[in-house]
Enzyme design. Sequence first.
Site, PDB file in Angstrom:
ATOM      1  N   LYS A 140      72.830  85.678  -8.683  1.00  0.00           N
ATOM      2  CA  LYS A 140      72.629  84.637  -9.702  1.00  0.00           C
ATOM      3  C   LYS A 140      72.367  85.267 -11.058  1.00  0.00           C
ATOM      4  CE  LYS A 140      73.346  81.101  -7.226  1.00  0.00           C
ATOM      5  NZ  LYS A 140      74.541  80.300  -7.461  1.00  0.00           N
TER       6      LYS A 140
ATOM      7  N   TYR B 188      70.828  87.656  -2.925  1.00  0.00           N
ATOM      8  CA  TYR B 188      71.199  86.324  -3.415  1.00  0.00           C
ATOM      9  C   TYR B 188      70.755  86.141  -4.868  1.00  0.00           C
ATOM     10  CZ  TYR B 188      70.781  81.373  -4.447  1.00  0.00           C
ATOM     11  OH  TYR B 188      70.846  80.153  -5.082  1.00  0.00           O
TER      12      TYR B 188
ATOM     13  N   SER C 162      69.453  79.521 -10.656  1.00  0.00           N
ATOM     14  CA  SER C 162      68.303  79.229  -9.797  1.00  0.00           C
ATOM     15  C   SER C 162      67.024  79.763 -10.431  1.00  0.00           C
ATOM     16  CB  SER C 162      68.531  79.922  -8.448  1.00  0.00           C
ATOM     17  OG  SER C 162      67.331  79.969  -7.715  1.00  0.00           O
TER      18      SER C 162
HETATM   19  P1  NAD Z   1      76.001  74.192  -0.463  1.00  0.00           P
HETATM   20  O1  NAD Z   1      76.183  75.352   0.442  1.00  0.00           O
HETATM   21  O2  NAD Z   1      75.708  72.874   0.140  1.00  0.00           O
HETATM   22  O3  NAD Z   1      77.259  74.055  -1.423  1.00  0.00           O
HETATM   23  C1  NAD Z   1      78.046  75.157  -1.815  1.00  0.00           C
HETATM   24  C2  NAD Z   1      79.505  74.794  -1.545  1.00  0.00           C
HETATM   25  O4  NAD Z   1      80.334  75.880  -1.963  1.00  0.00           O
HETATM   26  C3  NAD Z   1      79.805  74.532  -0.067  1.00  0.00           C
HETATM   27  O5  NAD Z   1      80.462  73.298   0.042  1.00  0.00           O
HETATM   28  C4  NAD Z   1      80.717  75.695   0.337  1.00  0.00           C
HETATM   29  O6  NAD Z   1      81.655  75.314   1.319  1.00  0.00           O
HETATM   30  C5  NAD Z   1      81.356  76.075  -0.990  1.00  0.00           C
HETATM   31  N1  NAD Z   1      81.785  77.469  -1.123  1.00  0.00           N
HETATM   32  C6  NAD Z   1      81.071  78.585  -0.813  1.00  0.00           C
HETATM   33  N2  NAD Z   1      81.798  79.674  -1.110  1.00  0.00           N
HETATM   34  C7  NAD Z   1      82.985  79.240  -1.622  1.00  0.00           C
HETATM   35  C8  NAD Z   1      84.151  79.888  -2.108  1.00  0.00           C
HETATM   36  N3  NAD Z   1      84.264  81.219  -2.103  1.00  0.00           N
HETATM   37  N4  NAD Z   1      85.180  79.131  -2.550  1.00  0.00           N
HETATM   38  C9  NAD Z   1      85.096  77.787  -2.538  1.00  0.00           C
HETATM   39  N5  NAD Z   1      84.021  77.111  -2.085  1.00  0.00           N
HETATM   40  C10 NAD Z   1      82.976  77.838  -1.641  1.00  0.00           C
HETATM   41  O7  NAD Z   1      74.853  74.586  -1.506  1.00  0.00           O
HETATM   42  P2  NAD Z   1      74.075  73.687  -2.568  1.00  0.00           P
HETATM   43  O8  NAD Z   1      72.664  73.569  -2.120  1.00  0.00           O
HETATM   44  O9  NAD Z   1      74.850  72.472  -2.889  1.00  0.00           O
HETATM   45  O10 NAD Z   1      74.074  74.691  -3.788  1.00  0.00           O
HETATM   46  C11 NAD Z   1      75.064  74.656  -4.791  1.00  0.00           C
HETATM   47  C12 NAD Z   1      74.836  75.792  -5.765  1.00  0.00           C
HETATM   48  O11 NAD Z   1      73.502  75.702  -6.293  1.00  0.00           O
HETATM   49  C13 NAD Z   1      74.928  77.189  -5.114  1.00  0.00           C
HETATM   50  O12 NAD Z   1      75.556  78.059  -6.027  1.00  0.00           O
HETATM   51  C14 NAD Z   1      73.480  77.584  -4.912  1.00  0.00           C
HETATM   52  O13 NAD Z   1      73.311  78.969  -4.935  1.00  0.00           O
HETATM   53  C15 NAD Z   1      72.811  76.927  -6.115  1.00  0.00           C
HETATM   54  N6  NAD Z   1      71.376  76.652  -5.902  1.00  0.00           N
HETATM   55  C16 NAD Z   1      70.988  75.924  -4.805  1.00  0.00           C
HETATM   56  C17 NAD Z   1      69.626  75.693  -4.583  1.00  0.00           C
HETATM   57  C18 NAD Z   1      69.168  74.926  -3.382  1.00  0.00           C
HETATM   58  O14 NAD Z   1      67.980  75.053  -3.015  1.00  0.00           O
HETATM   59  N7  NAD Z   1      70.005  74.116  -2.733  1.00  0.00           N
HETATM   60  C19 NAD Z   1      68.655  76.214  -5.482  1.00  0.00           C
HETATM   61  C20 NAD Z   1      69.095  76.917  -6.592  1.00  0.00           C
HETATM   62  C21 NAD Z   1      70.471  77.138  -6.790  1.00  0.00           C
HETATM   63  N1  UFG Z   2      58.025  77.042   3.911  1.00  0.00           N
HETATM   64  C1  UFG Z   2      57.273  76.917   5.064  1.00  0.00           C
HETATM   65  N2  UFG Z   2      57.932  76.784   6.239  1.00  0.00           N
HETATM   66  C2  UFG Z   2      59.289  76.738   6.340  1.00  0.00           C
HETATM   67  C3  UFG Z   2      60.053  76.856   5.152  1.00  0.00           C
HETATM   68  C4  UFG Z   2      59.380  77.019   3.949  1.00  0.00           C
HETATM   69  O1  UFG Z   2      56.043  76.945   5.010  1.00  0.00           O
HETATM   70  O2  UFG Z   2      59.827  76.619   7.438  1.00  0.00           O
HETATM   71  C5  UFG Z   2      57.329  77.150   2.606  1.00  0.00           C
HETATM   72  C6  UFG Z   2      57.631  78.428   1.844  1.00  0.00           C
HETATM   73  O3  UFG Z   2      56.746  79.455   2.208  1.00  0.00           O
HETATM   74  C7  UFG Z   2      57.453  77.958   0.390  1.00  0.00           C
HETATM   75  C8  UFG Z   2      57.881  76.487   0.424  1.00  0.00           C
HETATM   76  O4  UFG Z   2      57.776  76.092   1.793  1.00  0.00           O
HETATM   77  O5  UFG Z   2      56.091  77.998   0.031  1.00  0.00           O
HETATM   78  C9  UFG Z   2      59.318  76.252  -0.054  1.00  0.00           C
HETATM   79  O6  UFG Z   2      60.189  77.130   0.663  1.00  0.00           O
HETATM   80  P1  UFG Z   2      61.790  76.949   0.615  1.00  0.00           P
HETATM   81  O7  UFG Z   2      62.361  77.970   1.521  1.00  0.00           O
HETATM   82  O8  UFG Z   2      62.147  75.537   0.841  1.00  0.00           O
HETATM   83  O9  UFG Z   2      62.141  77.250  -0.919  1.00  0.00           O
HETATM   84  P2  UFG Z   2      61.891  78.555  -1.805  1.00  0.00           P
HETATM   85  O10 UFG Z   2      61.074  78.120  -2.980  1.00  0.00           O
HETATM   86  O11 UFG Z   2      61.402  79.682  -1.003  1.00  0.00           O
HETATM   87  O12 UFG Z   2      63.376  78.926  -2.252  1.00  0.00           O
HETATM   88  C10 UFG Z   2      64.245  77.972  -2.852  1.00  0.00           C
HETATM   89  C11 UFG Z   2      65.694  78.301  -2.492  1.00  0.00           C
HETATM   90  C12 UFG Z   2      66.108  79.579  -3.128  1.00  0.00           C
HETATM   91  C13 UFG Z   2      65.868  79.535  -4.592  1.00  0.00           C
HETATM   92  C14 UFG Z   2      64.433  79.172  -4.883  1.00  0.00           C
HETATM   93  C15 UFG Z   2      64.277  78.967  -6.353  1.00  0.00           C
HETATM   94  O13 UFG Z   2      65.841  78.411  -1.097  1.00  0.00           O
HETATM   95  O14 UFG Z   2      67.485  79.760  -2.942  1.00  0.00           O
HETATM   96  O15 UFG Z   2      64.084  77.956  -4.228  1.00  0.00           O
HETATM   97  O16 UFG Z   2      62.947  78.774  -6.699  1.00  0.00           O
HETATM   98  F1  UFG Z   2      66.141  80.733  -5.113  1.00  0.00           F
END
Ligand code: NAD
Ligand code: UFG
Length: 335
Positions: A152, A148, A124
């Site tokens: 990572k 979190y 991330s």
């Molecule tokens: P998500 O929660 O939709 O998907 C994660 C999946 O992993 C889920 O289906 C959950 O059931 C499964 N899971 C969790 N713990 C588990 C375990 N112990 N064993 C087996 N399965 C397990 O999340 P996502 O948005 O698809 O994110 C996927 C990956 O990308 C995550 O590692 C997350 O940290 C990373 N990531 C997500 C974002 C974002 O904004 N969505 C940003 C940066 C990184």
């Molecule tokens: N925001 C609002 N209102 C809300 C939610 C978010 O104004 O209800 C704003 C936040 O302040 C930020 C922007 O919208 O300026 C994006 O916020 P998000 O929560 O959607 O995303 P972040 O960038 O804070 O975080 C996301 C993931 C993290 C990851 C990060 C990596 O949630 O897990 O991107 O850059 F680590």
Amino acid sequence: MSLLLTGGMGYIGSHTVVQLLDLGQDVVILDNLSNASEKVLERIEEITGKQPLFVKGDICNRDDLNRVFTEHQIDAVIHFAGLKAVGESNEIPLSYYHNNVSGSVTLFQAMADHNVKQLVFSSSATVYGEHNLSPLIETMPTSATNPYGKTKLMIENILFDLAKSDSEWSIINLRYFNPIGAHASGLIGENPNGIPNNLLPYVAQVAVGRLELLSVFGDDYDTPDGTGVRDYIHVVDLANGHVKALEKLSALSGCYAINLGTGNGTSVLEIVNTFSSVCGHEIPYQVVPRRAGDIATVFANAEKARSLLGWQAEYDLNTMIEDTWRWQSSNPEGY
Ligand code: NAD
Ligand code: UFG
């Protein structure tokens, strides 16, 4: 190629499964369904006409992992599984360290024991911490401010050490920026449990009438309109980045960190205005104080993904929001 996708039932995983099945790859999903619905499988089949193999199991459970690696000939792993809510990670840090860090180590040990040494890991942009100025580039120092983000960073560092210890490993840590959007069919998309933490699912639920009002966290940042700026990337572009990373793995030795972002920044108010014009009505919002831990501006330098993987993002903001809206309006209550 036969691929194991941990967490493949989730938001990013399910979109990647679709891309891989469309390319004719064999996919095994290992997911404990802690944050996913089993309905995802039907939806994937509806889109692709194919059924991925699904094993309900946990990356923390060595028996589940042994079963998968023994019963299936796996060539490479994409490791999505993990807990991902920043706020929650402050409340239950041990669950995050157990699930994300211990679970990952258990997975990597099982891979080593079964001689599977090609891996793509979901990292991330959070690993860039608070002090680097955007555009964020892979050579910048890393840090993390919440459990979190620390998981990572720890997992990335474990993978760098692993690759250093054994040149047979090839590993890519993909540093995602802000994934949004949904598959163009509207059949799969982001389906958060409870009240969404992230901007797009929140705005989408306000737009569909499930939530009343968006809180905009601060309008006094040093940005063009005072609201936070992020690098939003279409989840299908992100899925394609995994396909490109997999194609590259067999030619690589070592561990590489690569940003997956568009290189463009968009403010909260730009998101709200674009969403309003896509859904055809106003999105009610109020400005409230800043959210603790947020920074003003985050966007990627996306050059390394282009030069090393031959990948760049293709979808524009309007398409990302149209696809988010199609998913949300055709599935107002999620799956
Ligand atoms: P998500 O929660 O939709 O998907 C994660 C999946 O992993 C889920 O289906 C959950 O059931 C499964 N899971 C969790 N713990 C588990 C375990 N112990 N064993 C087996 N399965 C397990 O999340 P996502 O948005 O698809 O994110 C996927 C990956 O990308 C995550 O590692 C997350 O940290 C990373 N990531 C997500 C974002 C974002 O904004 N969505 C940003 C940066 C990184
Ligand atoms: N925001 C609002 N209102 C809300 C939610 C978010 O104004 O209800 C704003 C936040 O302040 C930020 C922007 O919208 O300026 C994006 O916020 P998000 O929560 O959607 O995303 P972040 O960038 O804070 O975080 C996301 C993931 C993290 C990851 C990060 C990596 O949630 O897990 O991107 O850059 F680590």
